[in-house]
Scaffold this active site. Structure first.
Site, PDB file in Angstrom:
ATOM      1  N   SER A 124       0.869  -1.174   0.000  1.00  0.00           N
ATOM      2  CA  SER A 124       0.000   0.000   0.000  1.00  0.00           C
ATOM      3  C   SER A 124       0.907   1.225   0.000  1.00  0.00           C
ATOM      4  O   SER A 124       1.930   1.241  -0.701  1.00  0.00           O
ATOM      5  CB  SER A 124      -0.919  -0.060   1.227  1.00  0.00           C
ATOM      6  OG  SER A 124      -1.750   1.059   1.288  1.00  0.00           O
ATOM      7  N   TYR A 151      -3.880   7.815  -7.267  1.00  0.00           N
ATOM      8  CA  TYR A 151      -2.986   6.952  -6.476  1.00  0.00           C
ATOM      9  C   TYR A 151      -3.561   6.750  -5.070  1.00  0.00           C
ATOM     10  O   TYR A 151      -3.564   5.632  -4.546  1.00  0.00           O
ATOM     11  CB  TYR A 151      -1.604   7.600  -6.408  1.00  0.00           C
ATOM     12  CG  TYR A 151      -0.529   6.762  -5.733  1.00  0.00           C
ATOM     13  CD1 TYR A 151       0.141   5.755  -6.420  1.00  0.00           C
ATOM     14  CD2 TYR A 151      -0.162   6.996  -4.409  1.00  0.00           C
ATOM     15  CE1 TYR A 151       1.145   4.997  -5.810  1.00  0.00           C
ATOM     16  CE2 TYR A 151       0.834   6.254  -3.785  1.00  0.00           C
ATOM     17  CZ  TYR A 151       1.487   5.253  -4.493  1.00  0.00           C
ATOM     18  OH  TYR A 151       2.479   4.502  -3.883  1.00  0.00           O
ATOM     19  N   LYS A 202      -4.546   3.080  -3.472  1.00  0.00           N
ATOM     20  CA  LYS A 202      -3.914   2.498  -2.278  1.00  0.00           C
ATOM     21  C   LYS A 202      -4.920   2.287  -1.142  1.00  0.00           C
ATOM     22  O   LYS A 202      -4.785   1.342  -0.354  1.00  0.00           O
ATOM     23  CB  LYS A 202      -2.728   3.357  -1.838  1.00  0.00           C
ATOM     24  CG  LYS A 202      -1.570   3.358  -2.856  1.00  0.00           C
ATOM     25  CD  LYS A 202      -0.990   1.954  -3.104  1.00  0.00           C
ATOM     26  CE  LYS A 202       0.247   1.980  -3.978  1.00  0.00           C
ATOM     27  NZ  LYS A 202       0.836   0.643  -4.192  1.00  0.00           N
TER      28      LYS A 202
HETATM   29  N1  LIG Z   1       9.006   4.788  -3.443  1.00  0.00           N
HETATM   30  C1  LIG Z   1       8.141   5.256  -2.561  1.00  0.00           C
HETATM   31  O1  LIG Z   1       8.334   6.338  -1.969  1.00  0.00           O
HETATM   32  C2  LIG Z   1       6.885   4.479  -2.244  1.00  0.00           C
HETATM   33  C3  LIG Z   1       6.110   4.877  -1.135  1.00  0.00           C
HETATM   34  C4  LIG Z   1       4.962   4.175  -0.827  1.00  0.00           C
HETATM   35  C5  LIG Z   1       4.582   3.096  -1.591  1.00  0.00           C
HETATM   36  N2  LIG Z   1       5.336   2.737  -2.671  1.00  0.00           N
HETATM   37  C6  LIG Z   1       4.874   1.591  -3.452  1.00  0.00           C
HETATM   38  O2  LIG Z   1       5.919   0.640  -3.498  1.00  0.00           O
HETATM   39  C7  LIG Z   1       5.745  -0.176  -4.656  1.00  0.00           C
HETATM   40  C8  LIG Z   1       7.088  -0.328  -5.386  1.00  0.00           C
HETATM   41  O3  LIG Z   1       7.455   0.932  -5.869  1.00  0.00           O
HETATM   42  P1  LIG Z   1       8.971   1.443  -5.935  1.00  0.00           P
HETATM   43  O4  LIG Z   1       8.991   2.744  -5.234  1.00  0.00           O
HETATM   44  O5  LIG Z   1       9.888   0.384  -5.543  1.00  0.00           O
HETATM   45  O6  LIG Z   1       9.050   1.799  -7.490  1.00  0.00           O
HETATM   46  P2  LIG Z   1      10.030   1.349  -8.670  1.00  0.00           P
HETATM   47  O7  LIG Z   1       9.537   2.104  -9.857  1.00  0.00           O
HETATM   48  O8  LIG Z   1      11.447   1.510  -8.280  1.00  0.00           O
HETATM   49  O9  LIG Z   1       9.708  -0.195  -8.840  1.00  0.00           O
HETATM   50  C9  LIG Z   1       8.472  -0.644  -9.321  1.00  0.00           C
HETATM   51  C10 LIG Z   1       8.698  -1.743 -10.344  1.00  0.00           C
HETATM   52  O10 LIG Z   1       7.405  -2.187 -10.794  1.00  0.00           O
HETATM   53  C11 LIG Z   1       7.475  -2.396 -12.189  1.00  0.00           C
HETATM   54  N3  LIG Z   1       6.147  -2.252 -12.785  1.00  0.00           N
HETATM   55  C12 LIG Z   1       5.427  -1.115 -12.900  1.00  0.00           C
HETATM   56  N4  LIG Z   1       4.284  -1.354 -13.557  1.00  0.00           N
HETATM   57  C13 LIG Z   1       4.282  -2.664 -13.867  1.00  0.00           C
HETATM   58  C14 LIG Z   1       3.398  -3.503 -14.563  1.00  0.00           C
HETATM   59  N5  LIG Z   1       2.260  -3.032 -15.108  1.00  0.00           N
HETATM   60  N6  LIG Z   1       3.699  -4.806 -14.709  1.00  0.00           N
HETATM   61  C15 LIG Z   1       4.859  -5.307 -14.200  1.00  0.00           C
HETATM   62  N7  LIG Z   1       5.751  -4.551 -13.543  1.00  0.00           N
HETATM   63  C16 LIG Z   1       5.472  -3.248 -13.372  1.00  0.00           C
HETATM   64  C17 LIG Z   1       8.438  -1.317 -12.692  1.00  0.00           C
HETATM   65  O11 LIG Z   1       9.009  -1.667 -13.958  1.00  0.00           O
HETATM   66  C18 LIG Z   1       9.468  -1.246 -11.584  1.00  0.00           C
HETATM   67  O12 LIG Z   1      10.598  -2.058 -11.842  1.00  0.00           O
HETATM   68  C19 LIG Z   1       4.639   0.471  -5.478  1.00  0.00           C
HETATM   69  O13 LIG Z   1       3.425  -0.237  -5.269  1.00  0.00           O
HETATM   70  C20 LIG Z   1       4.545   1.864  -4.894  1.00  0.00           C
HETATM   71  O14 LIG Z   1       3.258   2.399  -5.047  1.00  0.00           O
HETATM   72  C21 LIG Z   1       6.483   3.389  -3.015  1.00  0.00           C
END
Ligand SMILES: NC(=O)c1ccc[n+]([C@@H]2O[C@H](COP(=O)([O-])OP(=O)(O)OC[C@H]3O[C@@H](n4cnc5c(N)ncnc54)[C@H](O)[C@@H]3O)[C@@H](O)[C@H]2O)c1
Length: 248
Positions: free
Chosen positions: A138, A152, A156
């Site tokens: 989330s 978004y 979530k």
């Molecule tokens: N980075 C933050 O600050 C943060 C904060 C809260 C939540 N999140 C959540 O954490 C999770 C991971 O995000 P992250 O920050 O590591 O981002 P990131 O972009 O570094 O990694 C996400 C990965 O998911 C892959 N991806 C995206 N869409 C896709 C699809 N349709 N099919 C297959 N793969 C797909 C991307 O290619 C990428 O490699 C997400 O759900 C994001 O919403 C991130």
């Protein structure tokens, strides 16, 4: 850390090519899991394969396409005990009146519908394996209205509801379902401010409350704990992993 909490266990990790997903895949491999890593980016998966070798089996594809889900399932069997639904995308901080249909549709398709489809496909395998653990990612935006744009934030909050409902129905069948809600984490996620209104309204709030940006290993450690038997009595929890942001 080197341990064998996941010996003889298969864990599916989405978004395994980058950020939180990659950190989770690496930590799981270090703990002897057989990892099925899924990502839309072939090149990121190749780099993960170079790092993990035989410990990871990768599936490149867009999780919003049913064919990708089918390909993941073709590699899974009754040793699937874990599913980490991590892949996700941000919006452009759009408030409701500024939402474009394509942004809304894509954010909900990736963050919510793909998670539902993969979970729906994996649950019968976990039940026949005698149990399992699902962890959904989330966000702080799933806990408040002031951490992202409306698409978004909506996706979530829906992830939280999906998590609770799945936990309600399947915990009696041995499948736990939980979510972690990270605060800001240093990853490759793109989060461009596309709205002046959001900049004005969210900017000062974020400046005043945003905690330090975490390393991806921090949410990954929480995900792995929830996947492990150490969390055997935890199901239906939405756990903030946010440096205390949710407490403000
Ligand atoms: N980075 C933050 O600050 C943060 C904060 C809260 C939540 N999140 C959540 O954490 C999770 C991971 O995000 P992250 O920050 O590591 O981002 P990131 O972009 O570094 O990694 C996400 C990965 O998911 C892959 N991806 C995206 N869409 C896709 C699809 N349709 N099919 C297959 N793969 C797909 C991307 O290619 C990428 O490699 C997400 O759900 C994001 O919403 C991130």
């Amino acid at each position: 850390m080197s341990s064998t909490r996941f010996q003889d266990r298969t864990v599916i990790v989405t978004g395994a090519g980058s950020g939180i997903g990659r950190a989770t895949a690496v930590q799981l491999a270090e703990e002897s899991a057989r990892v099925i890593g899924v990502d839309v980016s072939r090149s990121r998966l190749r780099s993960l394969e170079e790092e993990l070798g035989d410990a990871v089996l990768t599936v490149d594809g867009d999780l919003t396409d049913q064919i990708t889900i089918d390909r993941v399932l073709a590699h899974a069997d009754s040793s699937v005990h874990g599913l980490a639904n991590i892949a996700g995308i941000m919006d452009g901080f759009e408030p409701t009146a500024e939402i474009k249909d394509e942004t809304w549709d894509r954010v909900l398709a990736v963050n919510l519908t793909a998670m539902m489809r993969l979970t729906r496909a994996v649950l019968p395998l976990m039940i026949s394996a005698g149990g399992g653990s699902i962890v959904n990612v989330s966000s702080e935006a799933g806990l408040r209205g002031s951490a992202a744009g409306t698409p978004y934030t909506t996706s979530k909050h829906a992830v939280n509801g999906f998590t609770l409902s799945t936990a309600f129905f399947y915990t009696p069948h041995g499948v736990r379902c939980n979510a972690v809600a990270p605060g800001p984490v240093a990853t490759n996620i793109e989060a461009p401010f596309r709205s002046e209104m959001a900049q004005r309204r969210l900017g000062p709030i974020m400046q005043a409350t945003l905690p330090e940006i975490a390393n991806a290993d921090a949410p990954a450690a929480a995900i792995i704990w929830l996947l492990s038997d150490e969390a055997s009595d935890v199901s239906g929890a939405i756990i903030p992993v946010d440096g205390g942001w949710a407490a403000i």
